[in-house]
Motif scaffolding. Structure first.
Motif, mmCIF file in Angstrom:
data_model
loop_
_atom_site.group_PDB
_atom_site.id
_atom_site.type_symbol
_atom_site.label_atom_id
_atom_site.label_comp_id
_atom_site.label_asym_id
_atom_site.label_seq_id
_atom_site.Cartn_x
_atom_site.Cartn_y
_atom_site.Cartn_z
ATOM 1 N N PRO A 151 -1.569 17.796 0.793
ATOM 2 C CA PRO A 151 -0.986 16.596 -0.095
ATOM 3 C C PRO A 151 -1.344 15.302 0.562
ATOM 4 O O PRO A 151 -1.047 15.361 1.529
ATOM 5 C CB PRO A 151 0.655 16.724 0.040
ATOM 6 C CG PRO A 151 0.867 18.500 0.170
ATOM 7 C CD PRO A 151 -0.380 18.834 0.987
ATOM 8 N N ALA A 152 -1.354 14.209 -0.190
ATOM 9 C CA ALA A 152 -1.787 12.939 0.403
ATOM 10 C C ALA A 152 -0.760 12.574 1.241
ATOM 11 O O ALA A 152 -0.809 11.962 2.191
ATOM 12 C CB ALA A 152 -1.951 12.132 -0.679
ATOM 13 N N GLU B 96 -3.874 5.678 -2.828
ATOM 14 C CA GLU B 96 -4.644 5.254 -1.676
ATOM 15 C C GLU B 96 -5.802 5.776 -0.821
ATOM 16 O O GLU B 96 -6.586 5.434 -0.558
ATOM 17 C CB GLU B 96 -3.385 5.045 -0.464
ATOM 18 C CG GLU B 96 -2.288 4.126 -0.809
ATOM 19 C CD GLU B 96 -2.714 2.604 -1.356
ATOM 20 O OE1 GLU B 96 -3.374 2.038 -0.302
ATOM 21 O OE2 GLU B 96 -2.381 2.474 -2.543
ATOM 22 N N GLU B 97 -5.384 7.209 -0.888
ATOM 23 C CA GLU B 97 -6.531 8.107 -0.197
ATOM 24 C C GLU B 97 -7.758 8.146 -1.016
ATOM 25 O O GLU B 97 -8.841 8.049 -0.441
ATOM 26 C CB GLU B 97 -5.968 9.464 -0.180
ATOM 27 C CG GLU B 97 -6.861 10.572 0.326
ATOM 28 C CD GLU B 97 -6.418 11.984 0.433
ATOM 29 O OE1 GLU B 97 -4.984 12.180 0.588
ATOM 30 O OE2 GLU B 97 -7.316 12.712 0.035
ATOM 31 N N VAL B 98 -7.618 8.177 -2.262
ATOM 32 C CA VAL B 98 -9.029 8.175 -3.009
ATOM 33 C C VAL B 98 -9.599 6.812 -3.228
ATOM 34 O O VAL B 98 -10.905 6.777 -2.826
ATOM 35 C CB VAL B 98 -8.895 8.865 -4.383
ATOM 36 C CG1 VAL B 98 -8.489 10.079 -4.643
ATOM 37 C CG2 VAL B 98 -7.985 8.180 -5.393
ATOM 38 N N SER B 99 -9.021 5.593 -3.159
ATOM 39 C CA SER B 99 -9.748 4.492 -3.105
ATOM 40 C C SER B 99 -10.276 4.345 -1.768
ATOM 41 O O SER B 99 -10.947 3.248 -1.797
ATOM 42 C CB SER B 99 -8.614 3.304 -3.389
ATOM 43 O OG SER B 99 -7.544 3.203 -2.565
ATOM 44 N N ALA B 100 -9.875 4.790 -0.818
ATOM 45 C CA ALA B 100 -10.488 4.624 0.556
ATOM 46 C C ALA B 100 -11.717 5.503 0.689
ATOM 47 O O ALA B 100 -12.276 5.382 1.781
ATOM 48 C CB ALA B 100 -9.311 4.947 1.602
ATOM 49 N N LEU B 101 -11.922 6.428 -0.140
ATOM 50 C CA LEU B 101 -13.134 7.090 -0.016
ATOM 51 C C LEU B 101 -14.454 6.232 0.381
ATOM 52 O O LEU B 101 -14.649 5.244 -0.284
ATOM 53 C CB LEU B 101 -13.464 8.017 -1.235
ATOM 54 C CG LEU B 101 -12.419 9.335 -1.528
ATOM 55 C CD1 LEU B 101 -12.748 9.707 -2.668
ATOM 56 C CD2 LEU B 101 -12.735 10.424 -0.374
#
Lengths: 437, 489, 437, 489
Positions: free
Chosen positions: A80-81, D81-86
């Motif tokens: 999970p993130a 936040e995680e996906v936008s930082a890819l």
């Protein structure tokens, strides 16, 4: 060149002068000349930019597989993130072991929560704050069981071979015999197990699901071990415990587990997480840190490192283990993972992993030469035969971004987790089919 | 702070996993658990706040000065976190074909080479997960060496009385008996006592140098000779390598093997108690015994190979790889000049801080010190009643982490102060002022110090109660844990 | 399906019952039926795992170039690891505009520090807390200069064309004329500039280094503008200010800049950072948030949003700008970047960028057909001719992981930063050479 | 907290950049600056602690309840936040060839499609960087529309008196005059006043619905009709879309264009004041005027194209792309059921909290409310002397962020409370208890409330002083900034 020193050379010279020394070498006067380094053969230091390039180039030489069908003790699972966010928090990352409870309640509470979740998951009474990994946890569990009368160890052949090797190494120091029980149809041979146990046996170790993915009859095994007067150590897969019977309810004395599946990346084998927990009867033999609840003088709930009388810094040569560092940050990851998943999420992960393995097994069986090696029930890993050189198959798939099952002496050990979509599985089966054509 | 379990409400959850896209196939009921584990059920927003709350109640190097003696709490560079998290390092399976992990193996091999150079050893393994496991590995090497030589009589390990508790505990784990040798009046190994202790039963010596008093033993070469002449091997406990890295090498002092704490000397973060990493280096005569596997370059490619007479495997796979990457980054950043410069500055900072305190606080062994020094609070306690614990707890109120307390054991009211090189003069001055203010407070009103800390959310916890009536887990309402008053929902 | 709701449907029903309603629709009774949605044509919601896969697949369709030789207003530069750490901190990320000063000193102080650093860098007296990006900053700067007597705007052709377009759009609303001054040898045509200025001119905008990388004679330009009684707006490259003369020392009235270079990723064009700062005479015309220093009642230093009388929530239709959101997190990145780099680090970045551009220009000039289009001095961008179809060159390089300079009507606009190593440059030159063969 | 400049010592620095590996080539002295900028010189360890210290003094949604009316401070999911930082999103140049950014263009096109569906519009641009710029864009569309129709007489924009200040300010920026229309006694638009206001000079109406009192205007369809019949266009200010997303659509109410605040309704974080994102949607008759460029799919590939009669460019490139990715992730996660469920829960939570407070605090307009409600502290102030400011500041002591103060302007002592859907019942109950406790305190001892907050590091800052004698930057010793007492080193 980096150095991370706040003080400039000018400032340092000034400090030295304040101390009344002329040269920093004066402070090293006691170091004998023979021990002094004259020409340190290290490369020139790098700036941050160069460092990022250098390490980035090394990282780029490794293949990050698009889909992974290999487990065998290390699992690419959903993280999970929030877990990634939590374990990146500098306060957690850069803290020491929480000796100073007054400013370390956050770390202490996170470990207390971890301990509690591990107990819930495994059905055991007490967990420590973690150990290095699943294999060392098994070795430390053996130490917990040994006494003057009973010291030999029995291990099923179906336990992860790296765990067996680690137990052997740990036992070597004390000249303790490690007996390996053979397997039958992919599971522990019950008759051989009964025969291996005797009145010198301190404990026996089994793994559920076992190294080959097969589901053991843990209840019966533990009964057999107990009948011989030995302690039963069960090595469990923590995600599978979302739906599988817990070692606690099956009667295990100690449960150990590799906790990497609980929110940690593969990271080429480490850092991982050693889970160890036991019945309350064995609590004071548990190695490593343990966090307990208490109160401060004002009546606030407070957490502290406790039962320290067990540990090396108190007992010194009488300690049963020398462990001090645990894997606190990894335990934080696992605790956060379990809190994110909750009982239903964890069950779902277990169910998906298991269902997908059965789907993959069925699909692979459509291809001649890929039969299940054993007809025992399995969980999310299973062994098939392979009609061609398994390394050639591995190589072919690797070139297409897929990590195949692990080639072993018995065949190929396949693994699925919740990350393997039906699309991925179907794609794999197609690739395998064309590889053997 | 509530426990995460106390935030739980039945049915709450995040939507993390999809529905099953293949036919459901689950184990028989016989294999299934009777009831679901009572894991918390909490929404993401509340979990996020929970862990932010916990982080607020943690104190790391990122929050301030951390002069915890023997722990080398230096700054953990952010770039090291960044590079170790690269997918090419963090998302590779340890059982991938070697051809697909050449970069990882190169990183390991490079780290081993650099550590070998820094310690003066011939070979290094990254497998041990922490210093204590490194010690265990080292003693198993020594054991294997004597065994291979057919010398079964060597059953004893010599340990100075100033040693960390891990040393004797490790000796026991490895099947040795421990012989303690006393310190001389300068805090070093008593040579006469050592000579008396060695003999045909000596397997080896374990030594930390600089020792836990922060003193470099000037007799180090003779010490190693004495042990070697008796047929024993010398083990270097690398806990205190920081002040001498790049300056002096254990290998050149005469040691046969060494462990390092990457989470001390090489700036990898402590993580609240781990993961650490405890690589072991050894001279050529021990290399064949190293744990399996080690990395070697063969025909232009890196490979994992098992040493000929390996003691076996210490743990799964190849060690705490992610930690080793951080340490590698650190060494590459500092390089040949930065490594000794860091060491020198660690020593300078320790002496600087000590010089600011020595007029007030008793320093039991004369300096200059290396990277750390020990203060004896005994005289202050006698005079005012303020103990080492009181001083340390009061130090918390100044927003800094206290020194290590009550270690080494040979100084009864010890405070062990290790500033490290990554602290500025301003920080050292602020710490000195705090210590001096506490000294004054001890003389003005020692009673008040017994109640310190005053500014933290909780006061001193009742440790006796924690140990006597252990509550080591939360317990759901419906169940109970033996006779103890488990934390209730 | 995700929803991020803490309350379960059961809990929500209970709350509704507590309120005395039977259905949630009762709360929507006032919404007319004609406005109600009947079948929302959105896809089914995704779990976090699926979401990561879905967005991950989109991200994977974009090429992340190994080396980048394109700038033209957006720069791949070195970002210190600390900057990434700081702007990932949730307290900064999830905070609102710091209206409640007592619990927002961290955000306020970070902006105060940013404002101070921007002033140091640009040589101006006052900076605001940031605007959307460099182009809108230029447009807002124009608004600052306009009054009843003077409203027209003069812009050099050498200003980034997107800035010119944005200024045009902003001026369109008020029917203000935007006059573009032609260029000469890659720089602003001084004579044409002087002719374009008249007693209606509110301000003129120049860029340094200009869009084509050429160094303008800013001092002379500003003098010319001032002689006409207009305000001088200089659009600067913030990294270049590590060594170049600041707009302040050259006499600019307003300095604007695209701050993306200061620690922000390329991010396909946004979010970026609009820097705007001015002389103290213009302070009360500055749009957007401004943080000021004051004290609390106990005498503590304290920071607050100040000079709010300028802003839309007070002045409403009389406000000269409607800006409320700024780019606070981007300003935090820029402030952290500047603090990490320090004066010497920033100078080094500027020097490396400039030197490498000259090396690249020299190396490219070895290849027939790649001459410098102008012989004016340049900084880290420059224009060369191209003997083949520039899009074919671009395509060829892209296939080898290299982003070429930008094809423009004048030729190819190349760019280097501190990230372009000599090895990269030499490799590029080799690729270009074989492309034109 | 020290300023970062106050940590500076000459010569300190991190080793970030390498030496130059090509011949040095620098601009002539004529172009060079006279002296280096006085940027701080601080070691990495001290910077790291500095920013951790600043973070400790910031308060985000991650720290607790944030019922800031009109700001929709909902939880910001970590996955976004995680996906936008890819790297595939964050490390691509805006001027890359279109063939190399098909995924980015697909993401933009998908976001536009989803937002169009949610708002009932025919086309969407992601270019505006924030809500205010969205408003400006919308009014430029309206302006262009009338201009294209040759209708130059339409110079007025109608705005209700409850509107955000941005509405009239934007109208001015776009060259319009503002006509304010009053609210009726239920807080909605006064229809008679509106009828009186419209005419051949009406360019359009700007409306927030639900309005800033948290009330959905039941006459909305008639309102739009009145404007349309007069030849004007209707602009929907999307600040308050959250309670009706997926439930009712501006397009179906009769609006011609709309802006959205992705950082409110679509859960992208506020970042301490930005970056936001303010996409604008419009009906088909305005589409050709949209700012350039927009994304279109042509022959199976995505492309950036300029609309035929575009109003031009609002800013560089294509908008705050990184923010749009987060919003896209949010919408994809919630989907067709999650979007209206979030809206409904936002409304439920607001009504739930209001119901707990309405016995004590005056609610000037009868509910049910939508996503937020306004309390009038006027009566409490009259009775006890405790103002809206006092109540808000005291709320800080309960570890929560106060509501919006003194807005909307039509309620003089307004507190505007927007709990959002991502708060649990426990959190709402805790907030209600805090408000009720403050109500009691106001009656017991209003004087004490004037000194609130009591538990924060600083008390109420002197805002008058800040504005009268502006100190808006730190100043090195050697220089000075006009007559003001600039912060000194």
């Amino acid at each position: 060149m980096g150095n991370y020193l706040p003080s400039t050379s000018t400032e340092r010279e000034q400090m030295l002068a304040d101390l009344g020394y002329e040269s920093i070498d004066d402070l090293y006067a006691v170091v004998p000349a023979e021990a002094r380094v004259h020409d340190l053969a290290l490369p020139e230091g790098l700036s941050e930019l160069e460092l990022r390039d250098r390490l980035g180039a090394m990282a780029a030489k490794n293949t990050v597989f698009r889909s992974v069908f290999r487990g065998a003790g290390a699992y690419r699972r959903f993280v999970p993130a929030l877990v990634k966010t939590v374990i990146a928090k500098e306060e957690f990352v850069t803290a020491y072991t929480p000796y100073q409870a007054e400013i370390s309640q956050g770390v202490l509470q996170s470990i207390f929560e971890y301990q509690s979740m591990v107990c819930e998951l495994t059905g055991m009474d007490v967990s420590n704050a973690s150990l290095y990994d699943g294999a060392t946890a098994a070795a430390e569990a053996v130490f917990m069981c040994q006494d003057r009368k009973r010291s030999t160890v029995v291990v099923s052949k179906t336990v992860n071979p790296q765990t067996i090797e680690t137990v052997r190494t740990y036992c070597e120091g004390r000249d303790v015999e490690v007996v390996v029980v053979p397997m039958r149809n992919g599971a522990t041979d019950m008759q051989a197990l009964a025969e291996a146990l005797d009145d010198k046996t301190a404990c026996a170790i089994v793994q559920q699901p076992n190294y080959f993915g097969v589901l053991e009859n843990t209840g019966e095994i533990i009964e057999t071990i107990h009948e011989a007067g030995a302690k039963a150590i069960v090595s469990a897969d923590p995600v599978s415990l979302g739906i599988l019977a817990s070692p606690g309810e099956m009667g295990a004395d100690i449960c150990v587990a590799e906790g990497q599946s609980l929110g940690l990346p593969l990271s080429f084998g480490g850092p991982y997480l050693g889970i160890i927990c036991c019945t309350k009867q064995l609590m004071r033999k548990l190695p490593g840190r343990i966090v307990g609840q208490t109160e401060d003088a004002r009546g606030n709930r407070a957490f502290v490192l406790t039962l320290q009388a067990r540990e090396q810094h108190i007992r010194r040569e009488k300690a049963s283990s020398n462990v001090c560092s645990n894997e606190a940050l990894c335990a934080l990851a696992a605790g956060t993972y379990l809190a994110c998943m909750g009982p239903r999420g964890l069950a779902r992960a277990a169910e998906l992993s298991c269902s997908k393995a059965h789907y993959l097994a069925e699909r692979l069986a459509e291809i001649p030469g890929f039969e299940l090696v054993w007809d025992s029930p399995f969980f999310n890993e299973f062994m098939t035969s392979c009609p061609i050189d398994p390394h050639a198959l591995e190589q072919g798939l690797a070139e297409r971004g897929v990590l195949a099952g692990l080639p072993t002496e018995h065949g190929i050990l396949w693994c699925t987790t919740e990350l393997n979509s039906k699309t991925q599985i179907d794609e794999l089966v197609d690739m395998v089919r064309s590889a053997v054509r | 702070m509530k426990l995460v379990f106390e935030l739980s409400k039945q049915g709450r959850a995040s939507a993390l996993l999809p529905e099953c896209d293949v036919p459901e196939a689950l184990p028989d009921a016989a294999f299934r658990r009777a009831e679901a584990p009572a894991l918390p059920e909490v929404a993401e927003v509340d979990l996020d706040r929970h862990y932010n709350g916990l982080a607020d109640e943690a104190f790391g190097v990122c929050n301030g000065f951390y002069p915890l003696g023997s722990c080398t709490m230096k700054y953990n560079p952010r770039i090291n976190e960044e590079v170790s998290a690269l997918p090419g390092f963090s998302d590779i399976h340890p059982l991938q074909p070697e051809g697909t992990v050449q970069g990882a193996l190169e990183a390991m091999a490079t780290a081993c080479d650099l550590l070998a150079e820094i310690t003066g050893m011939d070979a290094v393994t990254l497998q041990p997960a922490a210093g204590a496991q490194g010690e265990f590995t080292g003693l198993l090497l020594i054991r294997a060496y004597h065994k291979a030589a057919g010398d079964d009589a060597r059953t004893k390990i010599i340990v100075p009385d100033s040693a960390h508790g891990t040393n004797p505990a490790t000796a026991s784990m490895a099947g040795f008996d421990t012989v303690n040798v006393p310190s001389n009046e300068s805090g070093g190994v008593d040579l006469e006592a050592l000579r008396a202790a060695v003999g045909p039963d000596t397997a080896g010596l374990m030594l930390t140098n600089p020792n836990t008093l922060g003193l470099f033993d000037p007799n180090i070469i003779e010490i190693c000779s004495i042990v070697h002449e008796a047929g024993g091997l010398c083990y270097y406990d690398g806990a205190n390598l920081n002040p001498i890295m790049g300056i002096a090498r254990p290998g050149d002092m005469g040691f046969d093997c060494v462990h390092l704490n990457l989470h001390k000397t090489f700036s990898t973060p402590h993580g609240g108690g781990g993961p650490g990493s405890g690589p072991v280096g050894c001279k050529a005569h021990l290399k064949d015994f190293l744990p399996a596997p080690i990395v070697e370059k063969r025909d232009g490619a890196y490979a994992l190979v098992n040493p000929e007479r390996s003691i076996g495997r210490m743990k799964s796979f190849y060690g705490n790889f992610g930690v080793a990457i951080r340490a590698l980054a650190y060494i590459l950043a500092l390089g040949k000049d930065g490594i000794p410069e860091a060491a020198r500055t660690a020593v300078l900072n320790a002496n600087y801080l000590m010089s600011k305190l020595e007029d007030r606080y008793a320093i039991p062994f004369a300096g200059p010190c290396m990277h750390e020094f020990v203060m004896d609070i005994g005289p202050l306690k006698e005079e005012t009643g303020a103990s080492a614990l009181d001083v340390a707890k009061r130090f918390l109120d100044f927003g800094m982490h206290p020194p290590t307390m009550y270690f080494p054991l040979i100084v009864h009211e010890a405070l062990m102060v290790e500033p490290t090189e990554t602290e500025s003069r301003e920080t050292l001055d602020a710490a000195a002022e705090a210590f001096l203010a506490i000294w004054d407070e001890a003389h003005d009103n020692a009673e008040a110090l017994h109640n310190a800390p005053l500014t933290t959310r909780i006061g001193r916890p009742d440790e006796v109660r924690a140990a006597r009536n252990p509550v080591v887990r939360w317990m759901p309402d419906a169940r109970d844990f033996g006779g103890s008053d488990g934390a209730k929902r």
